[in-house]
Scaffold this motif. Structure first.
Motif, mmCIF file in Angstrom:
data_model
loop_
_atom_site.group_PDB
_atom_site.id
_atom_site.type_symbol
_atom_site.label_atom_id
_atom_site.label_comp_id
_atom_site.label_asym_id
_atom_site.label_seq_id
_atom_site.Cartn_x
_atom_site.Cartn_y
_atom_site.Cartn_z
ATOM 1 N N ASP A 1 36.799 31.834 -49.212
ATOM 2 C CA ASP A 1 37.926 31.238 -48.484
ATOM 3 C C ASP A 1 38.535 30.072 -49.263
ATOM 4 O O ASP A 1 39.759 29.945 -49.359
ATOM 5 N N ILE A 2 37.673 29.204 -49.798
ATOM 6 C CA ILE A 2 38.164 28.050 -50.558
ATOM 7 C C ILE A 2 38.935 28.509 -51.783
ATOM 8 O O ILE A 2 40.039 28.025 -52.070
ATOM 9 N N GLN A 3 38.384 29.470 -52.507
ATOM 10 C CA GLN A 3 39.036 29.920 -53.732
ATOM 11 C C GLN A 3 40.347 30.650 -53.449
ATOM 12 O O GLN A 3 41.336 30.452 -54.159
ATOM 13 N N LEU B 1 38.564 26.993 -58.919
ATOM 14 C CA LEU B 1 39.434 27.095 -57.737
ATOM 15 C C LEU B 1 38.880 26.298 -56.558
ATOM 16 O O LEU B 1 38.765 26.798 -55.442
ATOM 17 N N GLY B 2 38.542 25.051 -56.838
ATOM 18 C CA GLY B 2 38.137 24.146 -55.767
ATOM 19 C C GLY B 2 36.647 23.971 -55.572
ATOM 20 O O GLY B 2 36.225 23.050 -54.864
ATOM 21 N N ILE B 3 35.820 24.795 -56.188
ATOM 22 C CA ILE B 3 34.387 24.737 -55.919
ATOM 23 C C ILE B 3 33.707 23.585 -56.651
ATOM 24 O O ILE B 3 32.802 22.951 -56.112
ATOM 25 N N HIS B 4 34.113 23.272 -57.856
ATOM 26 C CA HIS B 4 33.470 22.178 -58.587
ATOM 27 C C HIS B 4 33.642 20.844 -57.888
ATOM 28 O O HIS B 4 32.748 19.992 -57.947
ATOM 29 N N ASN B 5 34.793 20.647 -57.235
ATOM 30 C CA ASN B 5 35.048 19.376 -56.561
ATOM 31 C C ASN B 5 36.200 19.596 -55.585
ATOM 32 O O ASN B 5 37.356 19.315 -55.898
#
Length: 201
Positions: free
Chosen positions: A128-130, A165-169
């Motif tokens: 969902d985040i990605q 796509l948002g997962i690292h931070n």
């Protein structure tokens, strides 16, 4: 960018090499390539994860995992451990998401977050985040034109080139995209958003 092979990270024939014959600290090894310097590979994963200011005038936020004393580093998620006869070894999968549901391989997130959610739920959250981050990137890029401030493209490039796509931070990437959306009028009323869309055509 040079190809990565075993000896990029391991030096089994060097007496003073570290655990697993690593040539240096695991995190230092990863970020020596995954950064946005001329020596790096153009993937600003280090800057995103650590919350380094990349776009002048916009605030930066260090990742919640980076700030944790015992938080994960690159190898925690990208090289999840797999059981072998002698104990455990790093899997060298390099792709955290694909470890979900693999027999004998604990997924990268559940190792620490198994009390918060099932692996399948964590997998859905990541997806969902990605997907949402990619949609925001695509939407913003469709409105950028020759009159748009240069920092907007810098911010979009930073989020995209990080590669996660948002997962690292998530906090940092979300804040950058919020600033871009605000500048493009995407958070205004319908009339302002329509004007921004028209300017991008």
């Amino acid at each position: 960018t040079e190809a990565v092979g075993c000896t990029t990270c391991h030096a089994p024939h060097v007496e003073d090499s570290g655990p697993a014959y690593l040539v240096s600290d695991p995190y230092a090894l990863c970020v020596s390539c995954h950064n946005d310097t001329p020596e790096g590979n153009g993937r600003p994963a280090q800057e995103m994860y650590e919350g380094t200011v990349v776009v002048a005038g916009l605030p930066a936020f260090a990742g919640v995992h980076f700030n944790s004393d015992d938080g994960p580093k690159c190898a925690t998620c990208h090289l999840p451990e797999v059981a072998v006869e002698s104990g455990v070894r790093a899997s060298h999968t390099f792709k955290p998401v694909v470890t979900f549901g693999v027999e004998g391989l604990t997924d990268s997130c559940a190792a620490c977050h198994e009390r918060q959610a099932q692996p399948s739920a964590i997998g859905l959250l990541i997806t969902d985040i990605q997907e949402a981050t990619q949609l925001r990137l695509d939407t913003a890029r469709s409105l950028v034109n020759s009159t748009s401030p240069a920092w907007i493209t810098e911010a979009l490039d930073f989020v995209e080139h990080d590669g996660s796509l948002g997962i690292h931070n998530y906090t940092y990437s979300d804040a950058l995209l919020d600033a871009v959306y605000d500048a493009l009028g995407l958070y205004g009323d319908t009339e302002a958003a329509a004007a921004a869309a028209g300017a991008g055509q």
